[in-house]
Design a protein around this motif. Structure first.
Motif, PDB file in Angstrom:
ATOM      1  N   PHE A   7       0.832  -1.211   0.000  1.00  0.00           N
ATOM      2  CA  PHE A   7       0.000   0.000   0.000  1.00  0.00           C
ATOM      3  C   PHE A   7       0.864   1.258   0.000  1.00  0.00           C
ATOM      4  CE2 PHE A   7      -2.546  -3.362   1.919  1.00  0.00           C
ATOM      5  CZ  PHE A   7      -3.681  -3.295   1.126  1.00  0.00           C
ATOM      6  N   PRO A   8       0.674   2.143  -0.982  1.00  0.00           N
ATOM      7  CA  PRO A   8       1.523   3.338  -1.097  1.00  0.00           C
ATOM      8  C   PRO A   8       1.116   4.425  -0.112  1.00  0.00           C
ATOM      9  CG  PRO A   8      -0.134   3.341  -2.828  1.00  0.00           C
ATOM     10  CD  PRO A   8      -0.316   2.045  -2.075  1.00  0.00           C
ATOM     11  N   LYS A   9       2.101   5.155   0.389  1.00  0.00           N
ATOM     12  CA  LYS A   9       1.769   6.353   1.167  1.00  0.00           C
ATOM     13  C   LYS A   9       1.828   7.583   0.267  1.00  0.00           C
ATOM     14  CE  LYS A   9       6.484   7.037   2.952  1.00  0.00           C
ATOM     15  NZ  LYS A   9       7.323   7.156   4.171  1.00  0.00           N
ATOM     16  N   SER A  10       2.458   7.420  -0.908  1.00  0.00           N
ATOM     17  CA  SER A  10       2.523   8.506  -1.888  1.00  0.00           C
ATOM     18  C   SER A  10       2.642   7.885  -3.276  1.00  0.00           C
ATOM     19  CB  SER A  10       3.732   9.410  -1.619  1.00  0.00           C
ATOM     20  OG  SER A  10       3.996  10.237  -2.740  1.00  0.00           O
ATOM     21  N   ILE A  11       1.776   8.276  -4.183  1.00  0.00           N
ATOM     22  CA  ILE A  11       1.836   7.756  -5.552  1.00  0.00           C
ATOM     23  C   ILE A  11       3.123   8.206  -6.235  1.00  0.00           C
ATOM     24  CG2 ILE A  11       0.463   9.687  -6.424  1.00  0.00           C
ATOM     25  CD1 ILE A  11       0.733   6.081  -7.850  1.00  0.00           C
ATOM     26  N   PHE A  12       3.605   9.386  -5.858  1.00  0.00           N
ATOM     27  CA  PHE A  12       4.836   9.891  -6.480  1.00  0.00           C
ATOM     28  C   PHE A  12       6.044   9.080  -6.027  1.00  0.00           C
ATOM     29  CE2 PHE A  12       1.902  13.533  -6.215  1.00  0.00           C
ATOM     30  CZ  PHE A  12       1.758  13.780  -7.581  1.00  0.00           C
ATOM     31  N   GLU A  13       6.065   8.712  -4.745  1.00  0.00           N
ATOM     32  CA  GLU A  13       7.142   7.869  -4.240  1.00  0.00           C
ATOM     33  C   GLU A  13       7.090   6.497  -4.915  1.00  0.00           C
ATOM     34  OE1 GLU A  13       8.862   6.931   0.151  1.00  0.00           O
ATOM     35  OE2 GLU A  13       6.831   6.176  -0.225  1.00  0.00           O
ATOM     36  N   ALA A  14       5.882   5.956  -5.089  1.00  0.00           N
ATOM     37  CA  ALA A  14       5.724   4.653  -5.743  1.00  0.00           C
ATOM     38  C   ALA A  14       6.224   4.704  -7.181  1.00  0.00           C
ATOM     39  CB  ALA A  14       4.258   4.224  -5.707  1.00  0.00           C
ATOM     40  N   MET A  15       5.944   5.809  -7.877  1.00  0.00           N
ATOM     41  CA  MET A  15       6.395   5.955  -9.258  1.00  0.00           C
ATOM     42  C   MET A  15       7.909   6.135  -9.341  1.00  0.00           C
ATOM     43  SD  MET A  15       3.492   8.162 -11.268  1.00  0.00           S
ATOM     44  CE  MET A  15       2.004   7.353 -11.856  1.00  0.00           C
ATOM     45  N   VAL A  16       8.452   6.884  -8.412  1.00  0.00           N
ATOM     46  CA  VAL A  16       9.905   7.093  -8.391  1.00  0.00           C
ATOM     47  C   VAL A  16      10.626   5.773  -8.206  1.00  0.00           C
ATOM     48  CG1 VAL A  16      11.806   8.045  -7.001  1.00  0.00           C
ATOM     49  CG2 VAL A  16       9.873   9.500  -7.642  1.00  0.00           C
ATOM     50  N   ASN A  17      10.092   4.905  -7.325  1.00  0.00           N
ATOM     51  CA  ASN A  17      10.731   3.619  -7.021  1.00  0.00           C
ATOM     52  C   ASN A  17      10.255   2.484  -7.932  1.00  0.00           C
ATOM     53  OD1 ASN A  17      12.219   4.714  -4.847  1.00  0.00           O
ATOM     54  ND2 ASN A  17      10.448   4.519  -3.494  1.00  0.00           N
ATOM     55  N   ASN A  18       9.378   2.819  -8.905  1.00  0.00           N
ATOM     56  CA  ASN A  18       8.823   1.803  -9.812  1.00  0.00           C
ATOM     57  C   ASN A  18       8.199   0.634  -9.055  1.00  0.00           C
ATOM     58  OD1 ASN A  18       8.903   2.746 -12.377  1.00  0.00           O
ATOM     59  ND2 ASN A  18      10.529   1.415 -13.099  1.00  0.00           N
ATOM     60  N   GLU A  19       7.474   0.946  -7.992  1.00  0.00           N
ATOM     61  CA  GLU A  19       6.766  -0.076  -7.215  1.00  0.00           C
ATOM     62  C   GLU A  19       5.457  -0.387  -7.937  1.00  0.00           C
ATOM     63  OE1 GLU A  19       7.428  -1.800  -4.615  1.00  0.00           O
ATOM     64  OE2 GLU A  19       9.058  -0.832  -3.530  1.00  0.00           O
ATOM     65  N   ILE A  20       5.481  -1.403  -8.793  1.00  0.00           N
ATOM     66  CA  ILE A  20       4.331  -1.671  -9.662  1.00  0.00           C
ATOM     67  C   ILE A  20       3.062  -1.955  -8.866  1.00  0.00           C
ATOM     68  CG2 ILE A  20       3.389  -3.281 -11.365  1.00  0.00           C
ATOM     69  CD1 ILE A  20       6.081  -3.478 -12.630  1.00  0.00           C
ATOM     70  N   LEU A  21       3.172  -2.766  -7.807  1.00  0.00           N
ATOM     71  CA  LEU A  21       1.980  -3.123  -7.042  1.00  0.00           C
ATOM     72  C   LEU A  21       1.358  -1.895  -6.384  1.00  0.00           C
ATOM     73  CD1 LEU A  21       0.052  -5.262  -6.132  1.00  0.00           C
ATOM     74  CD2 LEU A  21       1.595  -5.852  -4.264  1.00  0.00           C
ATOM     75  N   GLN A  22       2.180  -1.012  -5.844  1.00  0.00           N
ATOM     76  CA  GLN A  22       1.654   0.209  -5.229  1.00  0.00           C
ATOM     77  C   GLN A  22       0.971   1.107  -6.271  1.00  0.00           C
ATOM     78  OE1 GLN A  22       4.605   2.265  -2.898  1.00  0.00           O
ATOM     79  NE2 GLN A  22       4.881   0.561  -1.486  1.00  0.00           N
ATOM     80  N   ILE A  23       1.562   1.180  -7.470  1.00  0.00           N
ATOM     81  CA  ILE A  23       0.952   1.969  -8.548  1.00  0.00           C
ATOM     82  C   ILE A  23      -0.382   1.350  -8.950  1.00  0.00           C
ATOM     83  CG2 ILE A  23       1.236   2.764 -10.936  1.00  0.00           C
ATOM     84  CD1 ILE A  23       4.313   2.658 -10.407  1.00  0.00           C
ATOM     85  N   VAL A  24      -0.433   0.018  -8.968  1.00  0.00           N
ATOM     86  CA  VAL A  24      -1.673  -0.686  -9.308  1.00  0.00           C
ATOM     87  C   VAL A  24      -2.772  -0.361  -8.293  1.00  0.00           C
ATOM     88  CG1 VAL A  24      -2.745  -2.988  -9.358  1.00  0.00           C
ATOM     89  CG2 VAL A  24      -0.628  -2.576 -10.615  1.00  0.00           C
ATOM     90  N   ILE A  25      -2.425  -0.386  -6.998  1.00  0.00           N
ATOM     91  CA  ILE A  25      -3.412  -0.092  -5.947  1.00  0.00           C
ATOM     92  C   ILE A  25      -3.993   1.308  -6.131  1.00  0.00           C
ATOM     93  CG2 ILE A  25      -3.740   0.277  -3.461  1.00  0.00           C
ATOM     94  CD1 ILE A  25      -3.445  -2.657  -4.141  1.00  0.00           C
ATOM     95  N   PHE A  26      -3.124   2.307  -6.323  1.00  0.00           N
ATOM     96  CA  PHE A  26      -3.589   3.687  -6.514  1.00  0.00           C
ATOM     97  C   PHE A  26      -4.428   3.801  -7.783  1.00  0.00           C
ATOM     98  CE2 PHE A  26      -3.188   7.926  -8.339  1.00  0.00           C
ATOM     99  CZ  PHE A  26      -3.534   8.736  -7.270  1.00  0.00           C
ATOM    100  N   SER A  27      -3.964   3.155  -8.866  1.00  0.00           N
ATOM    101  CA  SER A  27      -4.664   3.252 -10.154  1.00  0.00           C
ATOM    102  C   SER A  27      -6.055   2.634 -10.085  1.00  0.00           C
ATOM    103  CB  SER A  27      -3.842   2.561 -11.245  1.00  0.00           C
ATOM    104  OG  SER A  27      -2.563   3.142 -11.357  1.00  0.00           O
ATOM    105  N   ILE A  28      -6.188   1.536  -9.322  1.00  0.00           N
ATOM    106  CA  ILE A  28      -7.498   0.900  -9.168  1.00  0.00           C
ATOM    107  C   ILE A  28      -8.472   1.864  -8.481  1.00  0.00           C
ATOM    108  CG2 ILE A  28      -8.761  -0.917  -7.934  1.00  0.00           C
ATOM    109  CD1 ILE A  28      -6.376  -2.777  -8.500  1.00  0.00           C
TER     110      ILE A  28
END
Length: 413
Positions: A142-163
């Protein structure tokens, strides 16, 4: 020769040239020169992978939001997601069980030469094990920041936010149409960039193979031939299972699918990164006949939950290390390890050696010396080539099967 065939030819040529160059360096250079060459030539692979990684996050976000918005209501999203997770969980358990059965039958750990351990590489992996511990699982998902998730290429966190974002767009309806239209346009621009980035694939392939062969030479295949052979039997059986189930559902479309994904398969195989082919695989699955709304929803989920080749290797490698040290593990303990791997592996990116980090953490958890990872590191690059290609096949099948279940699979363009 078509543009696609030309790229495939250059990738194959780069593989041959990489092996030959690496072998010549290994034979004719001093250890210090080999280390320097390996470090520098790997920069070519780094350039290619970074170019791909720069478009992964925006592509996942744009395509997934648009896909969910096109699916319509939350009920449809839940139905499609439920079918996808049914496939993912079943395939993951089958992969883990297959690895466990094979390692108990063949006992590949007995074939490992204890004198060829890569202790330096093992220390680096042991230092990363905390990232994939069970305690970090929730933070990793679970991401605390979508920008941090994108910076780190955390695909699962990006998926959670995108959903969440996609479902919100779907709930708002017409008011969100301009946003969805803009993201749809952005995804097409990014897919155009994919074509440019893929031109660098042969360079990345050359660097990856030249580096590993320069360090270890061709003798590595002699030392680890038995271990590698047993693993390839496992990969062949896993492909047979996946393609067999795929054939029951897709029928005569399976050969067409394999032809479509041949180029992404080759790139994934030679660069040992399934992440490197995510954009190209998206494109090819849509050409195969999968609707864009299904592809953009299922494929990002698959990269987090459906890495079949990596899953099989995790049980195979963990138990092989235990065998190499003479550590007996009963079936109950092995099944517990399987369930732990099922959890701790979720969300690992499709990047080189991510699965080894999970193996290292699991070994430590089950009182297997984590430094034992050094025993399999020398041959791991070549094992990684096959398990990465298997990950791509598994995700292509999952997306196609769910498309068929939804009645959204059209004939190839």
């Amino acid at each position: 020769m078509s543009k696609g065939n030309r790229l495939t030819f250059f990738i194959l040529l780069a593989m041959v040239l990489g092996i030959v160059t690496g072998y010549l360096v290994h034979r004719q250079s001093s250890p210090g020169s080999i280390a320097t060459f390996s470090t520098n030539i790997k920069l070519l692979t780094t350039i290619f992978l970074r170019l791909v990684q720069m478009i992964i996050a925006p592509l996942v976000f744009c395509t997934l939001v648009v896909g969910i918005a096109k699916l319509g209501d939350l009920k449809t999203v839940g139905r499609v997601g439920g079918k996808a997770l049914l496939w993912f969980v079943t395939a993951s358990l089958a992969s883990l069980l297959l690895g466990m059965v094979l390692v108990n039958f063949f006992k590949p750990g007995m074939a490992i030469d204890l004198s060829n351990a890569d202790t330096a590489g093992a220390k680096d992996l042991i230092g990363k094990t905390q990232e994939f511990s069970l305690a970090k699982f929730v933070e990793h998902v679970f991401p605390k920041s979508i920008f941090e998730a994108m910076v780190n290429n955390e695909i699962l966190q990006i998926v959670i936010f995108s959903i969440f974002f996609g479902v919100a767009c779907s709930a708002i309806g017409d008011y969100a149409k301009p946003v969805v239209k803009a993201l749809d346009a952005a995804s097409h621009v990014i897919l155009k960039m994919v074509g440019y980035v893929m031109n660098f694939a042969p360079i990345g392939v050359f660097g990856a193979l030249a580096a590993v062969v320069a360090v270890y030479g061709l003798k590595i295949f002699r030392f680890y031939g038995q271990y590698m052979g047993f693993f390839l039997i496992g990969i062949a059986l896993l492909w047979a299972v996946l393609l067999g189930v795929g054939f029951l559902i897709l029928r005569n479309r399976v050969p067409v699918l394999l032809r479509r994904i041949a180029q992404p398969l080759l790139i994934a195989f030679s660069t040992t990164s399934s992440e490197a082919v995510f954009p190209k695989l998206t494109e090819e699955l849509e050409r195969f006949g999968c609707k864009d709304k299904i592809v953009s929803f299922i494929l990002p989920l698959g990269y987090s939950f459906n890495l079949d080749g990596s899953m099989m290797y995790m049980t195979f490698a963990s138990l092989a290390i235990a065998q190499a040290y003479g550590i007996h593990m009963d079936i109950a303990t092995q099944l517990t390890m399987l369930l732990v791997l099922m959890l701790t592996s979720k969300g690992i990116a499709g990047v080189p050696r991510a699965s080894l980090v999970v193996v290292t953490a699991t070994c430590a958890m089950f009182k297997i010396p984590p430094e034992g990872i050094a025993l399999i590191l020398p041959i791991d690059h070549f094992c990684d080539m096959f398990r990465t290609a298997t990950n791509v096949v598994g995700n292509a099948l999952a997306t196609s099967v769910v498309s068929k279940w939804e009645g959204e699979l059209e004939h190839s363009n």
